[in-house]
Enzyme design. Structure first.
Site, PDB file in Angstrom:
ATOM      1  N   ASP A  38       0.822  -1.128   0.251  1.00 46.40           N
ATOM      2  CA  ASP A  38       0.467   0.746  -0.322  1.00 46.40           C
ATOM      3  C   ASP A  38       0.796   1.141   0.312  1.00 46.40           C
ATOM      4  OD1 ASP A  38      -3.157   0.075   0.245  1.00 46.40           O
ATOM      5  OD2 ASP A  38      -1.924   2.342   0.982  1.00 46.40           O
ATOM      6  N   SER A  73       4.561   1.893  -5.234  1.00 42.75           N
ATOM      7  CA  SER A  73       3.734   2.435  -6.181  1.00 42.75           C
ATOM      8  C   SER A  73       3.416   1.615  -7.204  1.00 42.75           C
ATOM      9  CB  SER A  73       4.113   3.544  -6.601  1.00 42.75           C
ATOM     10  OG  SER A  73       3.259   4.065  -7.792  1.00 42.75           O
ATOM     11  N   TYR A 165     -11.353   5.977 -14.550  1.00 43.22           N
ATOM     12  CA  TYR A 165     -12.205   5.061 -13.872  1.00 43.22           C
ATOM     13  C   TYR A 165     -12.617   3.414 -14.567  1.00 43.22           C
ATOM     14  CZ  TYR A 165     -13.344   2.010 -10.142  1.00 43.22           C
ATOM     15  OH  TYR A 165     -13.671   1.015  -8.981  1.00 43.22           O
ATOM     16  N   GLY A 166     -13.918   4.093 -15.668  1.00 40.29           N
ATOM     17  CA  GLY A 166     -14.922   3.314 -16.225  1.00 40.29           C
ATOM     18  C   GLY A 166     -13.570   3.071 -17.164  1.00 40.29           C
ATOM     19  N   LYS A 169     -10.893   0.336 -15.685  1.00 38.99           N
ATOM     20  CA  LYS A 169     -11.797  -0.982 -15.415  1.00 38.99           C
ATOM     21  C   LYS A 169     -12.460  -1.780 -16.365  1.00 38.99           C
ATOM     22  CE  LYS A 169     -11.387  -0.608 -10.842  1.00 38.99           C
ATOM     23  NZ  LYS A 169     -10.479  -1.100 -10.226  1.00 38.99           N
ATOM     24  N   ARG A 200     -14.107   3.315   1.365  1.00 40.28           N
ATOM     25  CA  ARG A 200     -13.533   5.277   1.049  1.00 40.28           C
ATOM     26  C   ARG A 200     -14.052   5.366  -0.095  1.00 40.28           C
ATOM     27  NH1 ARG A 200      -7.852   6.421   2.055  1.00 40.28           N
ATOM     28  NH2 ARG A 200      -7.506   5.395   0.315  1.00 40.28           N
TER      29      ARG A 200
END
Length: 304
Positions: A38, A73, A165-166, A169, A200
């Site tokens: 992370d 990262s 984002y779409g 993904k 979150r």
């Protein structure tokens, strides 16, 4: 039937909170040695801290499991390479990779900057590419591997304000499709998890009484299945609030037009036939579409 992991070693990215934390804890509970990765940044990818990953490692060790923390990262190939080397040094192998790390920078497409679009693609899509590339040859050489991508309904179906984002993904589904084919003969299974959970990233979007049902743990049950010895390959498994479903990309049988009828007006006139779901197929690779159209053309020409 009991799900088996046989002392496997996993890398889980974005494992400091939310789904990643749930995945890491559940894998460790079943005897998997876990690299808790992370960066420790905010939801939009700003900042960095190792605190979250270290806390998850402490939880795993307190429960009798084995884990190490890593703050690489996923967008940095050198740091990811070093993470894999650290995993190999600590545990001797890498059997499972869970590509879970992600960020959000939501805005309508007209208001979104190209930098924000590119950054989200870099983390979700290229981050998964970089991490998978770092373990790919190792898994192939050992003839065992379980790679899980993390998609979303935003990519599979769309969601306002999430074009970046779409796109990322849905790109992961294409990556899975190809890696499934390339890894098949070497025992490397590649699948995609499409989760919905209270994290979150979903705060303020869903009523509280429903949020209580949308636990990360309910999604993690699906992740455990996709990462186990008995896992399938090339499955998009949707999960949330105790619900589980398979998302499939199918293609209708369609039509085949004579050369002098290959016109947009003809397509318009026959759109009902093109959309007819009768005989639709789940194609195994890109050549399946080509062969289907070629066979239709050959049948059409043979009949004329």
């Amino acid at each position: 039937m009991s799900i088996s992991f046989n002392d496997r070693v996993a890398i889980v990215t974005g494992a400091g909170a939310g789904l990643g934390r749930s995945h890491a804890l559940a894998l460790a509970k079943r005897g998997v040695k876990v690299v808790v990765n992370d960066l420790g940044g905010s939801v939009d990818g700003k900042g960095a801290s190792s605190d979250a990953a270290l806390k998850v490692v402490e939880e795993i060790k307190a429960a009798g499991g084995e884990a190490i923390a890593n703050g690489a990262s996923v967008t940095d190939p050198d740091a990811v390479g070093a993470m894999v080397e650290e995993a190999m040094s600590a545990f001797g192998q890498v059997d499972i990779l869970v590509n879970n790390a992600g960020v959000l920078r939501d805005k309508s497409f007209s208001k979104m900057t190209l930098d924000d679009f590119r950054f989200v693609l870099d983390v979700h899509l290229m981050g998964s590419v970089i991490c998978t590339k770092a373990v790919w040859d190792h898994m192939r050489e050992r003839e065992y591997g379980r790679v899980v991508m993390t998609s979303s309904s935003s990519g599979l179906y769309g969601n306002f304000g999430q074009s970046n984002y779409g796109a990322a993904k849905m790109g992961l589904v294409g990556l899975m499709n190809v890696l499934h084919i390339e890894g098949a003969k070497k025992g490397v299974h590649v699948n995609t998890l499409a989760p919905t959970a209270a994290t979150r990233m979903t705060e303020g979007l869903i009523p509280e009484n429903i949020l209580a049902l949308m636990t990360p743990e309910s999604v993690t049950a699906a992740l455990l299945y996709l990462a186990c010895d008995e896992a399938p390959s090339r499955l998009i498994l949707a999960a949330g609030a105790g619900g589980y479903a398979a998302t499939r990309i199918t293609e209708t049988d369609g039509i085949s037009l004579e050369t002098d009828h290959q016109l947009p007006e003809e397509i318009l006139a026959q759109m009902d036939k093109i959309l007819d779901e009768t005989g639709e197929q789940l194609l195994e690779d890109g050549s399946g579409q080509t062969m289907k159209f070629v066979q239709k053309a050959m049948a059409r020409e043979g009949a004329s």
